[in-house]
Design an enzyme around this catalytic site. Structure first.
Site, PDB file in Angstrom:
ATOM      1  N   ASP A 145      34.834  45.897  42.355  1.00 51.02           N
ATOM      2  CA  ASP A 145      34.316  44.185  42.923  1.00 51.02           C
ATOM      3  C   ASP A 145      33.605  44.377  43.626  1.00 51.02           C
ATOM      4  OD1 ASP A 145      35.529  41.376  42.048  1.00 51.02           O
ATOM      5  OD2 ASP A 145      37.228  42.034  43.174  1.00 51.02           O
ATOM      6  N   ASP A 183      37.813  34.772  36.526  1.00 53.83           N
ATOM      7  CA  ASP A 183      39.454  34.964  37.876  1.00 53.83           C
ATOM      8  C   ASP A 183      39.541  33.444  37.285  1.00 53.83           C
ATOM      9  OD1 ASP A 183      39.182  36.651  39.622  1.00 53.83           O
ATOM     10  OD2 ASP A 183      38.077  35.495  40.979  1.00 53.83           O
TER      11      ASP A 183
HETATM   12  C1  GLA Z   1      38.568  38.779  43.197  1.00 54.34           C
HETATM   13  C2  GLA Z   1      39.003  39.256  41.754  1.00 54.34           C
HETATM   14  C3  GLA Z   1      40.044  39.571  42.117  1.00 54.34           C
HETATM   15  C4  GLA Z   1      40.610  40.100  42.662  1.00 54.34           C
HETATM   16  C5  GLA Z   1      40.536  38.795  43.841  1.00 54.34           C
HETATM   17  C6  GLA Z   1      41.480  40.616  44.627  1.00 54.34           C
HETATM   18  O1  GLA Z   1      38.270  37.663  43.627  1.00 54.34           O
HETATM   19  O2  GLA Z   1      38.441  38.802  41.152  1.00 54.34           O
HETATM   20  O3  GLA Z   1      40.644  39.565  40.143  1.00 54.34           O
HETATM   21  O4  GLA Z   1      40.793  41.250  42.614  1.00 54.34           O
HETATM   22  O5  GLA Z   1      39.119  40.249  43.665  1.00 54.34           O
HETATM   23  O6  GLA Z   1      40.817  40.572  46.149  1.00 54.34           O
END
Ligand code: GLA
Length: 735
Positions: free
Chosen positions: A478, A548
């Site tokens: 990420d 997300d």
């Molecule tokens: C980002 C990702 C999510 C999750 C969060 C965790 O927003 O896109 O899917 O993994 O971080 O902090």
């Protein structure tokens, strides 16, 4: 032969299955000009298209109007400051402070295959799949050389371009701009298409008329971004999914970019793409080379749908390297939306137990398992397992999950550092910052300076140590904030302008090391959802978390824009809980599943607490995934109707390459009063074949389904959906 050179006319012709690209050289001056790109042509003298015979003539004939010539000539790779006032592709700063660059033909070479690009992601080809033209140009005053690389992928109708700049001069020089590609052509009242977005709203399609002057998209955020996308297409206003001309340019890069169309006073357009020149300044010492990232070009005479399929095939065959590229991914369950930071070994094992029962194949432990991380304010950089939560340690958890028959995956955010971390206490200078200026926080975090080798080594060892410590088969990598305060404590003053690009090169190096040491790893990239969904990242990971926003209705728009240019096999898509955590909307569990099936497919909710009737649907969805994924992953994608455009319903289908199987997805987003069955014309089928549609008691001709249409079932309510599975049957008569 994909590439030919005619000695007499000095024309280079690059041919793919359905397209031609022609380059010419102006006799005396040796300028390299663009003649043509479009539908396939025979080899012939087409030099007149460079208009060198017209007013104001070439400088050798009419030097008093050299500027007018420079400002109209269709350049393959325009320089800077020598009379061409349109957007240039390369600019320098010399020791004396000058910026002019003017490139002319020097030599060329035609080679088989596809050269790799040092330190950068780039397409690749097997023997016989690709030829490359290397056109070397030179600025005689600076001694600067530009190798223009053109690779032709005949089957996919793709030409890739990139540029290698070599300092063959007498002094060190600063490159203040290096784009990767340019196309000059006449405007035919074209429209252009771009993908814009935001967090939870990535890649929304927008199409508009090209006006005079410059119109561009770009990023100065250090990544390709949620907001604008390193892609643009330009097309006839009449172009639809099924017909019409369209040109597309797509950048294989994950950092700052510019993609621009400039319409000139003479109604020509110049389309350019490359690393964004803002804050870019690369010191090129004598004898050194700089490689600019690759641009993917495609042209379709048969509408946007054909462009899409060219790009899907290209990325599946020539960009994604993972061993998973052409195979089913394990159906995963991710605990992020299920638990957020509030979990422990017991909770994860409970989810895994239920998941095993329902046919899910992998548990992914998301954010919150390391350091003291119980919210987003701390611990990035401290990649030590928090044994208060993960009691018994990571291996114990992984073994427990494996014992249940599930694979195990883990989330990491390796590029970041929390100010509240051990790492920051020890190495505050490892964060990007300008000395004396407080760097801006975003989600409570700073960004690590990946231009520094010791930082990259630390990051790599942190990730690798975790992977070596247990049987971890998947990583979600990420990146949750964009870059700011661009200062490196390690780079000298005259190299600070290299930081954005060095950062991206650092990310690439790290991921390359990772997949080299762990070749079986399934890597999924992610950036606050889909902010770094680009072809560059696909070179390292076969799939990328798309957004997300997991709401099925929002996903229709996001996935439409994403699937316009990326294969469905690369689109991370999960079923999540309702009311949806991003928009608060309720949608049927079936529809959430049907929409996620057009991606990698997985779950992201607490399956131990959802209603029994939803739990019961999971094995059915799992079975659908196993039944359809080969088709969805490898087939040809056709966009039939767009909810984004019609505000009522969405429809797409995937057809197998041999046209013997197809899967139609129909979603009625808004219920309709006084309903008269919707009749939808399919695409991509074989008109000569007859298809059986599962659940219907007859055969349908491919011609009938495409020309007259298929009646959709009457659906009751909002966000209702249906899948229609078509299989060709070897029967002549339709009964
Ligand atoms: C980002 C990702 C999510 C999750 C969060 C965790 O927003 O896109 O899917 O993994 O971080 O902090």
């Amino acid at each position: 032969m994909a590439i030919t050179y005619d000695e007499k006319t000095k024309i280079f012709k690059l041919d793919s299955a359905h397209t031609s690209y022609m380059i010419g050289i102006v006799d005396q001056e040796q300028f390299v000009g663009h003649i043509y790109y479009g539908a396939k042509l025979r080899m012939q003298d087409a030099l007149y298209l460079m208009r060198t015979e017209e007013n104001p003539f070439v400088p050798s004939v009419n030097n008093r109007e050299r500027c007018s010539f420079m400002d109209t000539f269709p350049m393959e790779y325009p320089g800077h400051g020598a009379g061409d006032y349109r957007e240039g592709c390369i600019r320098v700063r010399t020791k004396e402070g000058h910026s002019v660059v003017s490139l002319t033909y020097q030599s060329h070479e035609i080679v088989d295959g596809k050269p790799a690009l040092e330190g950068l992601p780039a397409s690749f080809a097997k023997d016989g799949e690709c030829q490359t033209l290397i056109l070397t140009c030179r600025d005689q005053v600076l001694g600067l050389e530009a190798e223009l690389l053109y690779s032709v992928f005949e089957k996919e109708d793709v030409i890739t371009r990139s540029v290698r700049i070599i300092n063959a001069g007498e002094q060190d020089i600063y490159l203040t701009k290096v784009y990767s590609a340019c196309i000059d052509m006449d405007d035919r009242d074209y429209e252009w298409l771009m993908l814009h977005g935001s967090w939870a709203r990535e890649r929304q399609i927008e199409r508009k008329k090209i006006g005079y002057g410059k119109q561009s998209v770009g990023s100065v955020r250090g990544e390709s971004s949620h907001q604008e996308h390193p892609f643009l297409a330009w097309m006839d206003p009449q172009t639809t999914q099924k017909q019409g001309e369209v040109y597309a340019m797509h950048f294989v890069y994950s950092g700052n970019f510019t993609a621009q169309i400039e319409k000139s006073q003479f109604d020509s357009i110049r389309v350019t793409m490359g690393i964004n020149a803002e804050d870019f300044c690369w010191k090129l010492n004598q004898g050194e080379a700089f490689t600019a990232p690759e641009v993917v070009l495609t042209y379709s005479e048969a509408g946007l749908g054909n462009m899409t399929r060219n790009l899907h095939d290209f990325y599946r065959n020539h960009m994604i390297r993972s061993k998973y590229a052409h195979s089913k991914r394990p159906i995963l369950i991710n605990n992020w939306e299920a638990t957020y930071f509030d979990f422990d070994t017991e909770k994860l094992l409970a989810i895994a137990r239920k998941a095993a029962e329902l046919g899910i194949e992998m548990l992914v432990m998301d954010d919150g398992w390391f350091g003291n991380r119980n919210d987003d304010s701390t611990s990035l950089g401290d990649w030590f397992v928090n044994e208060k939560k993960i009691t018994g340690g990571l291996k114990h958890l992984v073994d427990g999950v494996n014992k249940l028959g599930l694979k195990f995956g883990i989330w990491m955010e390796p590029e970041m550092i929390s100010p509240d971390s051990r790492l920051y206490e020890e190495h505050p200078d490892w964060a990007l910052a300008v000395p004396g200026r407080e760097a801006a926080l975003s989600r409570n975090q700073y960004v690590l300076d990946l231009s520094r080798k010791e930082v990259r080594d630390y990051v790599y060892e942190s990730v690798a140590a975790i992977l070596r410590s247990a049987n971890i088969e998947y990583v979600k990598w990420d990146m949750n904030r964009q870059l700011s305060d661009m200062g490196s404590f390690a780079l000298p003053a005259d190299r600070q302008g290299e930081l954005y690009h060095r950062y991206v090169l650092g990310v690439y190096e790290l991921q390359e090391r990772l997949i080299t040491e762990f070749p079986d790893l399934l890597l999924e990239n992610c950036s606050g959802g889909g902010a770094r969904f680009d072809p560059g990242m696909l070179y390292y990971s076969p799939q990328i978390w798309c957004s997300d926003d997991t709401d099925a209705v929002e996903r229709l728009k996001i996935q439409e824009g994403t699937a316009l240019i990326y294969p469905l096999s690369s689109i991370g898509a999960h079923v999540s809980v309702c009311p949806n955590h991003t928009v608060g909307r309720n949608t049927p569990f079936e529809t959430r599943g049907n929409v996620a099936l057009a991606g990698t497919f997985g779950y992201e909710l607490d399956i131990t607490t959802i209603p029994k009737e939803n739990q019961d649907l999971i094995p059915k969805q799992v079975a659908l995934y196993h039944k359809y994924n080969d088709l969805v992953r490898e087939g040809d994608y056709y966009r039939i109707a767009s909810y984004q455009e019609n505000h009522e319903y969405d429809c797409y289908l995937v057809v197998s390459k041999d046209k013997r199987e197809a899967l139609v997805t129909f979603v009625q987003v808004i219920g309709r009063p006084n309903f008269h069955s919707r009749c939808i014309c399919l695409q991509g089928l074989d008109p000569e074949q007859n298809y059986r549609i599962e659940g219907k008691d007859r055969l349908f001709g491919g011609d009938l389904l495409m020309k007259a249409g298929l009646l959709m079932d009457d659906l009751w309510g909002d966000a209702q959906s249906r899948l229609y599975h078509l299989v060709a049957e070897a029967q002549d008569e339709i009964k």
